[in-house]
Write a protein that holds these residues in place. Structure first.
Motif, PDB file in Angstrom:
ATOM      1  N   PHE A 142       0.805  -1.227   0.000  1.00 16.46           N
ATOM      2  CA  PHE A 142       0.000   0.000   0.000  1.00 16.46           C
ATOM      3  C   PHE A 142       0.834   1.271   0.000  1.00 16.46           C
ATOM      4  N   TYR A 143       2.144   1.130   0.105  1.00 17.40           N
ATOM      5  CA  TYR A 143       3.006   2.292   0.209  1.00 17.40           C
ATOM      6  C   TYR A 143       3.010   3.119  -1.075  1.00 17.40           C
ATOM      7  N   ALA A 144       2.960   4.435  -0.893  1.00 16.63           N
ATOM      8  CA  ALA A 144       3.144   5.390  -1.986  1.00 16.63           C
ATOM      9  C   ALA A 144       3.848   6.607  -1.404  1.00 16.63           C
ATOM     10  N   PRO A 145       4.821   7.186  -2.109  1.00 12.63           N
ATOM     11  CA  PRO A 145       5.602   8.293  -1.568  1.00 12.63           C
ATOM     12  C   PRO A 145       4.793   9.499  -1.086  1.00 12.63           C
ATOM     13  N   GLY A 146       3.627   9.760  -1.613  1.00 15.15           N
ATOM     14  CA  GLY A 146       2.872  10.955  -1.231  1.00 15.15           C
ATOM     15  C   GLY A 146       2.002  10.825   0.007  1.00 15.15           C
ATOM     16  N   HIS A 147       1.815   9.635   0.522  1.00 15.00           N
ATOM     17  CA  HIS A 147       0.892   9.441   1.649  1.00 15.00           C
ATOM     18  C   HIS A 147       1.288  10.238   2.886  1.00 15.00           C
ATOM     19  N   LYS A 169       3.063  12.990   3.139  1.00 14.99           N
ATOM     20  CA  LYS A 169       2.911  14.430   2.925  1.00 14.99           C
ATOM     21  C   LYS A 169       1.447  14.864   2.950  1.00 14.99           C
ATOM     22  N   GLU A 170       0.539  13.951   2.633  1.00 11.20           N
ATOM     23  CA  GLU A 170      -0.891  14.264   2.749  1.00 11.20           C
ATOM     24  C   GLU A 170      -1.277  14.442   4.215  1.00 11.20           C
ATOM     25  N   LEU A 171      -0.714  13.611   5.090  1.00 10.62           N
ATOM     26  CA  LEU A 171      -1.018  13.698   6.518  1.00 10.62           C
ATOM     27  C   LEU A 171      -0.254  14.819   7.215  1.00 10.62           C
ATOM     28  N   PHE A 172       1.019  14.967   6.864  1.00 11.60           N
ATOM     29  CA  PHE A 172       1.895  15.942   7.509  1.00 11.60           C
ATOM     30  C   PHE A 172       2.635  16.747   6.447  1.00 11.60           C
ATOM     31  N   PRO A 173       2.030  17.810   5.943  1.00 10.06           N
ATOM     32  CA  PRO A 173       2.741  18.617   4.942  1.00 10.06           C
ATOM     33  C   PRO A 173       4.055  19.142   5.540  1.00 10.06           C
ATOM     34  N   PRO A 174       5.184  18.866   4.891  1.00  6.73           N
ATOM     35  CA  PRO A 174       6.471  19.302   5.444  1.00  6.73           C
ATOM     36  C   PRO A 174       6.649  20.813   5.313  1.00  6.73           C
ATOM     37  N   ASP A 175       7.386  21.387   6.262  1.00  5.02           N
ATOM     38  CA  ASP A 175       7.736  22.798   6.122  1.00  5.02           C
ATOM     39  C   ASP A 175       9.092  22.878   5.415  1.00  5.02           C
ATOM     40  N   GLU A 176       9.617  24.077   5.280  1.00  5.56           N
ATOM     41  CA  GLU A 176      10.854  24.259   4.504  1.00  5.56           C
ATOM     42  C   GLU A 176      12.089  23.664   5.172  1.00  5.56           C
ATOM     43  N   THR A 177      11.983  23.268   6.443  1.00  6.65           N
ATOM     44  CA  THR A 177      13.137  22.696   7.144  1.00  6.65           C
ATOM     45  C   THR A 177      13.114  21.170   7.177  1.00  6.65           C
ATOM     46  N   GLU A 178      12.075  20.557   6.606  1.00  4.41           N
ATOM     47  CA  GLU A 178      11.905  19.105   6.694  1.00  4.41           C
ATOM     48  C   GLU A 178      11.967  18.445   5.323  1.00  4.41           C
ATOM     49  N   GLU A 179      12.358  17.170   5.347  1.00  6.20           N
ATOM     50  CA  GLU A 179      12.332  16.349   4.143  1.00  6.20           C
ATOM     51  C   GLU A 179      11.853  14.953   4.516  1.00  6.20           C
ATOM     52  N   GLU A 180      11.286  14.262   3.544  1.00  7.66           N
ATOM     53  CA  GLU A 180      10.784  12.911   3.782  1.00  7.66           C
ATOM     54  C   GLU A 180      11.901  11.897   3.612  1.00  7.66           C
ATOM     55  N   ALA A 181      11.881  10.899   4.457  1.00  8.06           N
ATOM     56  CA  ALA A 181      12.803   9.772   4.349  1.00  8.06           C
ATOM     57  C   ALA A 181      11.995   8.494   4.547  1.00  8.06           C
ATOM     58  N   CYS A 182      12.528   7.397   4.037  1.00 10.51           N
ATOM     59  CA  CYS A 182      11.834   6.114   4.153  1.00 10.51           C
ATOM     60  C   CYS A 182      12.809   5.044   4.613  1.00 10.51           C
ATOM     61  N   LEU A 183      12.256   4.082   5.288  1.00 10.73           N
ATOM     62  CA  LEU A 183      13.037   2.969   5.776  1.00 10.73           C
ATOM     63  C   LEU A 183      12.219   1.704   5.581  1.00 10.73           C
ATOM     64  N   GLU A 184      12.775   0.738   4.865  1.00 11.35           N
ATOM     65  CA  GLU A 184      12.067  -0.526   4.674  1.00 11.35           C
ATOM     66  C   GLU A 184      12.266  -1.400   5.901  1.00 11.35           C
ATOM     67  N   LEU A 185      11.179  -1.997   6.369  1.00 15.70           N
ATOM     68  CA  LEU A 185      11.198  -2.892   7.525  1.00 15.70           C
ATOM     69  C   LEU A 185      10.709  -4.264   7.070  1.00 15.70           C
ATOM     70  N   PRO A 186      11.615  -5.070   6.501  1.00 18.38           N
ATOM     71  CA  PRO A 186      11.186  -6.353   5.927  1.00 18.38           C
ATOM     72  C   PRO A 186      10.579  -7.309   6.946  1.00 18.38           C
ATOM     73  N   GLN A 187      10.987  -7.229   8.225  1.00 25.11           N
ATOM     74  CA  GLN A 187      10.437  -8.126   9.235  1.00 25.11           C
ATOM     75  C   GLN A 187       8.944  -7.884   9.446  1.00 25.11           C
ATOM     76  N   PHE A 188       8.454  -6.700   9.068  1.00 28.00           N
ATOM     77  CA  PHE A 188       7.028  -6.390   9.185  1.00 28.00           C
ATOM     78  C   PHE A 188       6.364  -6.240   7.818  1.00 28.00           C
ATOM     79  N   ASN A 189       7.135  -6.465   6.738  1.00 29.79           N
ATOM     80  CA  ASN A 189       6.638  -6.288   5.378  1.00 29.79           C
ATOM     81  C   ASN A 189       6.027  -4.891   5.228  1.00 29.79           C
ATOM     82  N   ALA A 190       6.767  -3.888   5.721  1.00 26.83           N
ATOM     83  CA  ALA A 190       6.251  -2.525   5.765  1.00 26.83           C
ATOM     84  C   ALA A 190       7.349  -1.513   5.452  1.00 26.83           C
ATOM     85  N   ILE A 191       6.901  -0.301   5.175  1.00 29.48           N
ATOM     86  CA  ILE A 191       7.812   0.823   4.954  1.00 29.48           C
ATOM     87  C   ILE A 191       7.431   1.929   5.927  1.00 29.48           C
ATOM     88  N   LEU A 192       8.434   2.429   6.632  1.00 37.75           N
ATOM     89  CA  LEU A 192       8.245   3.535   7.557  1.00 37.75           C
ATOM     90  C   LEU A 192       8.707   4.803   6.854  1.00 37.75           C
TER      91      LEU A 192
END
Length: 159
Positions: free
Chosen positions: A18-23, A25-48
């Motif tokens: 279900f992961y998509a890069p924009g999800h 930012k829809e919940l928490f629009p970043p301000d000019e000091t923030e950037e999005e990062a992702c981390l794959e968690l294979p033990q949970f079959n999920a992406i943080l």
């Protein structure tokens, strides 16, 4: 704050399918000091996905919590991290070795807030507190520990 970790409520854990890069930012629009990062968690079959300060390599506090799940032998467990600096309580509820049922954070200013949100999480995932282990990532105060021990099987501190 845990070492090299960022206390933030701006994170989202999604199943890989279900992961998509924009999800996030829809919940928490970043301000000019923030950037999005992702981390794959294979033990949970999920992406943080999470927001962090631009240019930093910090990861959210929940990463350390999730990494310690295999170290706790008990079947039903709730892992918590209380950030006294940001007044946030992070909670993860796990069944068995790796079945993550809940991961969230809540505002916590006092011991009654801690009990309320942990009890709410236990109810949400249908854990029976008297047979559930509560693991904290930091030393709790004596009054906090005594309050939680009234309701949960045991309260331990993660190393």
């Amino acid at each position: 704050m845990m070492e090299n970790c960022l206390d933030t409520r701006k994170f989202l854990l999604e199943p890989v399918d279900f992961y998509a890069p924009g999800h996030l930012k829809e919940l928490f629009p970043p301000d000019e000091t923030e950037e999005e990062a992702c981390l794959e968690l294979p033990q949970f079959n999920a992406i943080l996905s999470y927001l962090k300060p631009k240019g930093s390599e910090m990861k959210p506090s929940v990463c350390k919590m999730l990494s310690q799940i295999p170290d706790i032998e008990d079947h039903n467990k709730i892992i918590m991290h209380l950030s006294r600096e940001s007044n946030l309580l992070y909670i993860a509820a796990i069944e068995g070795k790796d079945r993550l049922l809940l991961l969230n954070c809540y505002p916590a200013n006092e011991k009654n807030d801690i009990l309320y949100y942990i009890s709410m999480a236990a109810r949400q995932v249908m854990f029976n507190p008297p047979i559930t282990v509560l693991c904290s990532h930091e030393q709790l105060g004596k009054d906090e520990t005594e309050l939680l021990e009234r309701y949960f099987q045991k309260v331990i501190v993660a190393q």
